[in-house]
Design an enzyme around this catalytic site. Structure first.
Site, PDB file in Angstrom:
ATOM      1  N   CYS A  81       0.842  -1.194   0.000  1.00 58.79           N
ATOM      2  CA  CYS A  81       0.000   0.000   0.000  1.00 58.79           C
ATOM      3  C   CYS A  81       0.883   1.252   0.000  1.00 58.79           C
ATOM      4  CB  CYS A  81      -0.992  -0.035   1.149  1.00 58.79           C
ATOM      5  SG  CYS A  81      -2.333   1.183   0.945  1.00 58.79           S
ATOM      6  N   HIS A 193      -3.721  -4.600  -0.574  1.00 58.41           N
ATOM      7  CA  HIS A 193      -3.316  -5.239   0.683  1.00 58.41           C
ATOM      8  C   HIS A 193      -3.393  -6.756   0.521  1.00 58.41           C
ATOM      9  CE1 HIS A 193      -3.137  -1.795   3.485  1.00 58.41           C
ATOM     10  NE2 HIS A 193      -4.057  -1.256   2.699  1.00 58.41           N
ATOM     11  N   GLU A 195      -2.586  -8.963   2.680  1.00 62.46           N
ATOM     12  CA  GLU A 195      -3.032  -9.546   3.950  1.00 62.46           C
ATOM     13  C   GLU A 195      -4.529  -9.426   4.154  1.00 62.46           C
ATOM     14  OE1 GLU A 195      -2.560  -5.205   4.967  1.00 62.46           O
ATOM     15  OE2 GLU A 195      -1.640  -6.655   3.598  1.00 62.46           O
TER      16      GLU A 195
END
Length: 214
Positions: A81, A193, A195
């Protein structure tokens, strides 16, 4: 494998660490720049404002240390990011007349970070939510096992404009082409992202950890 997650004052550190643990990696929160050298590879998270993140990196002694690790010791680095945006030469977020060239970044991937509106995007900003990506460099292993058109989770109003198109690994479409991932040498970055991107994001992290770079 020890994965250094850089804790310089910002970032979704908990979610990144949990995602790494699920891949049987050992995340290590690195809160001192001098400790980066103890890890096999590094992840640079980032959320919020480019200026604030760049300031924290500079004040904490991370900039010179990162350059030594990446350029001197070939330590693999993944920016996430705003962490990806920090890989650029500069970011224009908050740039005023006294700083027309923006705030300096790390300079690992030539280019600068510009507002999506300035790039011609007329859609609602920030760009928040799931969006599909197109792999622009199938020979790179970061998206191995991830089909074109796979959705990833984005949250941003600024986008990385690389100087060299060859540094762009993947793009998304949000009214204008958006750089979704970059790579130069042993430095990678994702605007989305991983994750927070379910199985596809886990696969991207797995590919980063399993590749010859780590």
């Amino acid at each position: 494998m020890k994965v250094g997650v850089l804790d310089y004052g910002v970032g979704n550190l908990g979610s990144v660490c949990r995602a790494l643990e699920q891949l049987n990696a050992t995340p290590v929160l690195v809160d001192r720049a001098v400790d980066m050298h103890l890890n096999d590879c590094l992840i640079l998270p980032g959320v919020g404002n480019f200026i604030d993140c760049a300031r924290l990196l500079q004040e904490g002694g991370w900039v010179d240390a990162l350059r030594e690790e990446v350029l001197g010791f070939d330590r693999p680095l993944l920016g996430v990011c705003v962490g990806m945006q920090l890989l650029a030469d500069a970011g224009l977020e908050g740039a005023g007349p006294d700083q027309p060239d923006g705030t300096p970044g790390l300079g690992f991937v030539p280019g600068r970070v510009e507002h999506l509106g300035a790039l011609g995007c007329s859609l609602r900003l920030p760009h928040v939510g799931w969006n599909n990506i197109t792999n622009r460099s199938p020979s790179d292993g970061l998206f191995a096992g991830v089909p074109d058109g796979t959705d990833f989770y984005f949250v941003h109003s600024y986008a990385f404009v690389t100087r060299d198109a060859a540094d762009v690994l993947a793009t998304a479409d949000y009214g204008v082409p958006v750089t979704a991932a970059v790579r130069r040498g042993r430095v990678w970055g994702t605007q989305f992202h991983p994750e927070k991107s379910s199985r596809a994001g886990a696969q991207v992290l797995r590919n980063f950890l399993a590749g010859p770079q780590c």
